[in-house]
Scaffold this active site. Structure first.
Site, PDB file in Angstrom:
ATOM      1  N   GLU A 179     103.407  40.979  43.757  1.00  0.00           N
ATOM      2  CA  GLU A 179     103.934  42.349  43.889  1.00  0.00           C
ATOM      3  C   GLU A 179     102.897  43.490  44.122  1.00  0.00           C
ATOM      4  O   GLU A 179     103.012  44.376  43.200  1.00  0.00           O
ATOM      5  CB  GLU A 179     105.350  42.443  43.147  1.00  0.00           C
ATOM      6  CG  GLU A 179     106.382  41.581  43.318  1.00  0.00           C
ATOM      7  CD  GLU A 179     107.767  41.859  42.550  1.00  0.00           C
ATOM      8  OE1 GLU A 179     107.501  42.594  41.509  1.00  0.00           O
ATOM      9  OE2 GLU A 179     108.595  41.733  42.968  1.00  0.00           O
ATOM     10  N   GLU A 370     110.398  34.755  45.141  1.00  0.00           N
ATOM     11  CA  GLU A 370     111.029  35.101  44.211  1.00  0.00           C
ATOM     12  C   GLU A 370     112.249  35.642  44.887  1.00  0.00           C
ATOM     13  O   GLU A 370     112.542  36.215  45.920  1.00  0.00           O
ATOM     14  CB  GLU A 370     110.765  36.230  43.487  1.00  0.00           C
ATOM     15  CG  GLU A 370     109.567  35.948  42.456  1.00  0.00           C
ATOM     16  CD  GLU A 370     109.130  37.316  41.565  1.00  0.00           C
ATOM     17  OE1 GLU A 370     109.946  38.004  41.469  1.00  0.00           O
ATOM     18  OE2 GLU A 370     107.796  37.425  41.204  1.00  0.00           O
TER      19      GLU A 370
END
Ligand code: BG6
Length: 473
Positions: A179, A370
């Protein structure tokens, strides 16, 4: 069948959220160790409050986490029982280079991950490694100021070289930064940045971001020179921004908010800074130092595939005053969506929209690394949880992912759910925000036996994998 035959089903974890053993076998101290549970956490992870050492007033969940460092064989056996084809995990930088600027890696750290990889391979589980998942050596924070310093690029190059060389022939898929856009919100947790008073936060961040993008491109270059079979991916906290209304100002605000996040992937996938970002930096007078050589490295070393996390869409209004927080990213409330117990909005169709948006923008293979529901679980005396809410969440998301492949033709490599085993929450530091198919007996303050037990979703996901996503009931 919708999904390719070699579709990679599995789960994803991060070192600091599951390993524990924070000072074992030579591991050095990392930023993530110092993020406590409780009300100070947010200010610490965002780099506004200084926490460079443990104190007696806080509980630090990463110290022990769920102790996967000592229990990984048991946990991987459970993943194998569910039929995992892939296990995404991250490497704690400070196990390999405890301080970060050493010349030689720590053998015990490399050996730990080599054993873990071998354990996966024993069950034909493909390891997918995140090189850095929110973790950064504290020594480099204190001595060099985190990613703001160009020297970190060299230390990162040493890290990836040690990793690629050691695991050559065993690991094919790597992600350079988890991320990467989370640096915008959680700069200490995401990039080891602590801001001194009076500092131009945006300027420091712009330079740190450039260093990460550069390091990511170098990782691709180094990987290919060591093992041409390696595939490198970038990783984005995704979730498209909806305009709060059809007012042109809101639509343009959504375009801008999306760019803030896609900017990272624009560079990693296309190899150059997009014009909107250069103009923005110019206007604000915060243009980072970008050398001619940097430009060449970025251009020549783009990623092979694009990975991302998806929990929710976001929404924005040009004149919004009130924001909600979901996965550290700001959003106005969308009245059409339900919320989880932690206030994250649930939007399965938004998953399909997001997948398509990324596919349209980059035309490179995608990997969902995810997705999942953080919820409170109530186990019975055997640790069994009837988690139909989790099954429902995943079912609806997988259905939409299927539509993206079957009806829209997206090229998708795999899907790993977040936290296949309960672990520490990155956002809050709580254990009670659970994502797993496997329950772990531990509370927010470290009480519990750490015993593992299967939830109802365990058998459900096993069936999903066995049918390659055809049986979702
Ligand atoms: C992502 C991270 O932000 O979302 C994970 O990559 C994190 O590390 C996950 O755990 C879920 O967020 P949270 O705050 O519920 O743990």
């Amino acid at each position: 069948m919708t999904f390719r035959n070699d579709f990679l089903w599995g789960g994803a974890t991060a070192a600091n959220q599951c390993e524990g053993a924070y000072d074992v076998d030579g591991r050095g101290l990392a930023n993530v160790d110092l993020c406590p549970v409780g009300e100070d956490r947010l200010e610490i992870i965002t780099g506004q409050k200084k926490m460079f050492d443990f104190d007696d007033d806080h509980f630090y969940p990463a110290k022990e986490s769920i102790d996967m460092y000592h229990r990984y064989k048991e946990d991987i056996a459970l993943f194998a029982e569910m039929g995992f084809k892939v296990y995404r995990f991250s490497i704690a930088w400070t196990r390999i280079f405890p301080k970060g600027d050493e010349n030689e890696p720590n053998e015990k750290g490399l050996k730990f991950y080599e054993d873990l990889i071998d354990e996966c391979l024993k069950y034909n589980i493909e390891p997918l490694i995140t090189i850095t998942h929110f973790d950064f050596p504290m020594y480099l924070v204190e001595k060099y100021g985190g990613w703001r310093n160009r020297k970190i690029v060299d230390f990162y190059k040493n890290l990836v070289t040690a990793i690629f060389e050691r695991f050559k022939g065993k690991v094919k898929y790597y992600l350079t930064f988890n991320e990467i856009n989370v640096i915008l919100a959680a700069s200490f947790m995401g990039a080891g940045l602590y801001f001194e008073e009076g500092e131009d936060v945006e300027k420091v961040r712009a330079q740190a971001i450039h260093h990460e993008l550069l390091a990511s491109a170098y990782a691709t270059k180094i990987a290919k020179s060591i093992d041409p079979e390696i595939k490198i991916g970038c990783m984005l906290a995704a979730g498209t921004y909806y305009p709060a209304s059809m007012k042109p100002e809101d639509v343009f605000a959504a375009l801008k908010a999306n760019r803030e996040n896609y900017f990272f992937v624009d560079v990693q996938a296309r190899g150059y800074y997009p014009s909107y970002k250069l103009k923005d930096y110019e206007r604000k007078g915060i243009m980072p130092e970008i050398t001619k050589e940097d430009k060449k490295i970025l251009k020549e070393n783009t990623v092979d595939f694009i990975s991302f996390s998806y929990y929710s869409t976001r929404a924005i209004a040009a004149d919004a005053k009130k924001f909600d927080e979901a996965n550290l990213i700001m959003s106005v409330e969308n009245p059409y969506l339900e919320k989880t117990e932690w206030g994250w909005q649930v939007d399965p169709l938004g998953f399909r929209t997001t997948i398509n948006e990324i596919w349209d923008r980059y035309q490179k293979p995608l990997f969902v690394v995810e997705n999942g529901l953080g919820a409170k679980d109530l186990p019975d005396e055997n640790g069994y949880v009837e988690d139909d809410y989790r099954i429902n969440y995943l079912r609806e998301h997988i259905k939409n992912m299927k539509d993206a492949v079957e009806l829209d033709g997206v090229d998708l490599l795999g899907y790993t759910t977040w936290g296949p085993i309960d672990l520490v929450s990155a956002g809050t530091g709580e254990m009670s925000k659970r994502y797993g198919f496997i329950y772990v007996d531990r509370d927010d303050y470290g009480n519990g036996s750490l015993k593992r037990s299967k939830k109802k979703s365990f058998d459900w996901y096993k069936k999903v994998i066995a049918s390659n996503g055809e049986d979702l009931e």
